[in-house]
Design an enzyme around this catalytic site. Structure first.
Site, mmCIF file in Angstrom:
data_model
loop_
_atom_site.group_PDB
_atom_site.id
_atom_site.type_symbol
_atom_site.label_atom_id
_atom_site.label_comp_id
_atom_site.label_asym_id
_atom_site.label_seq_id
_atom_site.Cartn_x
_atom_site.Cartn_y
_atom_site.Cartn_z
ATOM 1 N N LYS A 221 79.865 39.535 54.379
ATOM 2 C CA LYS A 221 80.632 39.911 55.577
ATOM 3 C C LYS A 221 82.109 39.479 55.604
ATOM 4 O O LYS A 221 82.956 40.257 55.214
ATOM 5 C CB LYS A 221 79.880 39.456 56.822
ATOM 6 C CG LYS A 221 78.553 40.221 56.979
ATOM 7 C CD LYS A 221 78.028 40.235 58.389
ATOM 8 C CE LYS A 221 77.057 41.360 58.616
ATOM 9 N NZ LYS A 221 75.670 41.096 58.242
ATOM 10 N N PHE B 6 67.005 38.439 59.013
ATOM 11 C CA PHE B 6 67.549 39.679 58.456
ATOM 12 C C PHE B 6 68.244 39.350 57.144
ATOM 13 O O PHE B 6 69.160 38.533 57.113
ATOM 14 C CB PHE B 6 68.541 40.346 59.416
ATOM 15 C CG PHE B 6 69.007 41.678 58.892
ATOM 16 C CD1 PHE B 6 68.254 42.832 59.082
ATOM 17 C CD2 PHE B 6 70.184 41.770 58.169
ATOM 18 C CE1 PHE B 6 68.671 44.052 58.569
ATOM 19 C CE2 PHE B 6 70.609 42.992 57.651
ATOM 20 C CZ PHE B 6 69.856 44.143 57.853
ATOM 21 N N ASP C 205 70.937 31.931 53.674
ATOM 22 C CA ASP C 205 71.671 33.180 53.817
ATOM 23 C C ASP C 205 72.787 32.929 54.827
ATOM 24 O O ASP C 205 72.550 32.879 56.041
ATOM 25 C CB ASP C 205 70.711 34.279 54.297
ATOM 26 C CG ASP C 205 71.402 35.618 54.524
ATOM 27 O OD1 ASP C 205 72.643 35.641 54.634
ATOM 28 O OD2 ASP C 205 70.690 36.638 54.607
HETATM 29 C C1 LIG Z 1 74.548 41.604 57.426
HETATM 30 C C2 LIG Z 1 73.599 40.669 56.843
HETATM 31 C C3 LIG Z 1 72.961 40.934 55.609
HETATM 32 C C4 LIG Z 1 73.132 42.240 54.875
HETATM 33 O O1 LIG Z 1 74.444 42.453 54.466
HETATM 34 P P1 LIG Z 1 74.871 43.930 53.960
HETATM 35 O O2 LIG Z 1 76.284 43.733 53.490
HETATM 36 O O3 LIG Z 1 74.762 44.839 55.137
HETATM 37 O O4 LIG Z 1 73.955 44.305 52.871
HETATM 38 C C5 LIG Z 1 72.119 39.980 55.091
HETATM 39 N N1 LIG Z 1 71.907 38.815 55.724
HETATM 40 C C6 LIG Z 1 72.502 38.520 56.901
HETATM 41 C C7 LIG Z 1 72.242 37.199 57.545
HETATM 42 C C8 LIG Z 1 73.350 39.441 57.504
HETATM 43 O O5 LIG Z 1 73.904 39.156 58.681
#
Ligand SMILES: *Cc1c(COP(=O)(O)O)cnc(C)c1O
Length: 411
Positions: free
Chosen positions: A263, A149, A234
């Site tokens: 986050k 994700f 990420d």
């Molecule tokens: C939450 C998340 C995102 C997206 O972040 P947003 O602030 O919602 O755009 C991208 N990568 C990972 C691994 C995430 O957990």
């Protein structure tokens, strides 16, 4: 302008739900019927006076819990000085936060965005422009992982290896393909002359806490080096101390060329970060990337407070210690409850797989006993408590889970 909604009166839950149903887009469907109005530490209170213990932290955002005095003071003090000014000018908290992130990571330079998706969008652009400036514009493809994700913008959706999220929005930007996590042969076969980078979450969060193997990450680093391509991590969910190290890559003894944060970085104030080694970062020249809000004084002051609190209160060590304790307790629970089939994760990023498709019912039962947790699909429970969590909080959570599992197994 007509202010018809009663914005000065406190609404009750039903009134709030009514407004939401009528005026808000339906992207979140029927939400859990609760609205929080106050938080302190790990606890939240809702508009009806009910108390909850927060083992989800706004999906890994509230690393310091709620109403942390250091974060409140930093935001208050900064708001009284200056909330926003353009990136046309120098910004003191931005410069300081960039320095702190660089001093404590493998990165040499930082760029601030407003969200995770935006930080990842920046990473994708940086990987492409890096090869274009080296005279290799044909290298633009990024290999990501199935069930990853990376966000909801069109490019990060293309990077996200889950067709359910992508399908309604075809055509997506080209240049992405995904392979299964921990499958070295699949990755080797996917690499071509077009590949510019491999992008992955060291621990996949949204798809149910799937941890990349130690040997896999080491082999991916070597594969990238051998092929002259970039490695992007990420760390939006697994970074900022959650796994018991400031950054998840530290567990693996490898360094990415680019990594992204969001986050927990602002403890709840929206901010994302694109972090990169100098040789890649220098590819972004004047005017080639930007943001109106990214790295504004308020968000960066929050980021500074979060990093300070992590350090002063030894919260990363706490994440490691409490994560170990929580996992032990869950393993004890698994001996009693045959419905638990697997416990996965690192530090305070924990997934519990059930074999009875009752994850939502278990989550709801925990909610009714005053504990907030997450679920992924029908089979995975997700635990992301704030890094201030204590042994007592965990004992309470495990009791609530024990009760919920017993109840659901009887049905
Ligand atoms: C939450 C998340 C995102 C997206 O972040 P947003 O602030 O919602 O755009 C991208 N990568 C990972 C691994 C995430 O957990």
């Amino acid at each position: 302008m007509n202010i018809s909604a009663d914005i000065s009166r406190n609404l009750n839950l039903n009134e709030i739900i009514e407004l939401d149903r009528k005026y808000y887009m339906k992207t979140f469907g029927e939400r859990t019927p609760v609205c929080f109005s106050y938080g302190k530490g790990i606890n939240l209170w809702d508009t009806e006076g009910r108390k909850f213990c927060d083992f989800l932290s706004g999906i890994a955002v509230n690393a310091l819990g709620h109403s942390h005095p250091k974060l409140i003071n930093a935001v208050k003090e900064q708001a009284e000085k200056i909330i926003h000014c353009s990136n046309l000018y120098y910004i003191e908290p931005q410069a300081k936060l960039a320095a702190l992130l660089v001093e404590n990571s493998c990165a040499d330079r930082v760029f601030f965005a407003n969200s995770g998706a935006e930080a990842n969008e920046g990473a994708i652009k940086l990987a492409r422009i890096y090869f274009r400036k080296k005279g290799m514009p044909e290298k633009y493809e990024i290999i990501t992982m199935k069930n990853s994700f990376h966000g909801r913008t069109l490019a990060t959706l293309a990077a996200t290896g889950q067709e359910v999220y992508q399908k309604p929005f075809f055509p997506l930007p080209p240049g992405f393909r995904s392979v299964p996590l921990n499958d070295m042969d699949a990755l080797k076969n996917a690499i071509s002359e077009q590949t510019c980078a491999v992008m992955l979450e060291p621990i996949q969060g949204e798809s149910g806490v799937h941890v990349a193997d130690d040997s896999y990450i080491k082999a991916v680093r070597k594969l990238c080096d051998d092929n002259g391509i970039l490695l992007i991590f990420d760390e939006i969910q697994c970074g900022m101390g959650r796994t018991g190290r400031l950054f998840a890559y530290e567990h693996y003894g490898v360094e990415p060329d680019i990594f992204t944060l969001a986050k927990a970085l602002g403890g709840g104030v929206p901010i994302g970060a694109l972090c990169a080694k100098e040789f890649v970062a220098q590819a972004f020249g004047k005017g080639e990337h930007g943001s109106t809000f990214g790295g504004n004084p308020l968000a960066c002051a929050a980021g500074l407070a979060v990093l300070e609190a992590l350090s002063e209160e030894n919260l990363i060590e706490n994440a490691q210690r409490q994560g170990r304790y929580f996992t032990e307790k869950l393993m004890e629970l698994a001996e009693k409850h045959s419905s638990i089939s697997e416990i996965r994760g690192k530090g305070l990023m924990i997934g519990v797989e059930l074999n009875n498709c009752k994850a939502v019912a278990v989550k709801d039962s925990c909610f009714n006993s005053g504990y907030l947790i997450g679920s992924v699909g029908n089979n995975v429970l997700r635990f992301l408590p704030p890094l201030i969590v204590t042994k007592d909080d965990i004992d309470g959570m495990v009791n609530a889970l024990d009760k919920a599992l017993s109840q659901i197994e009887k049905e």
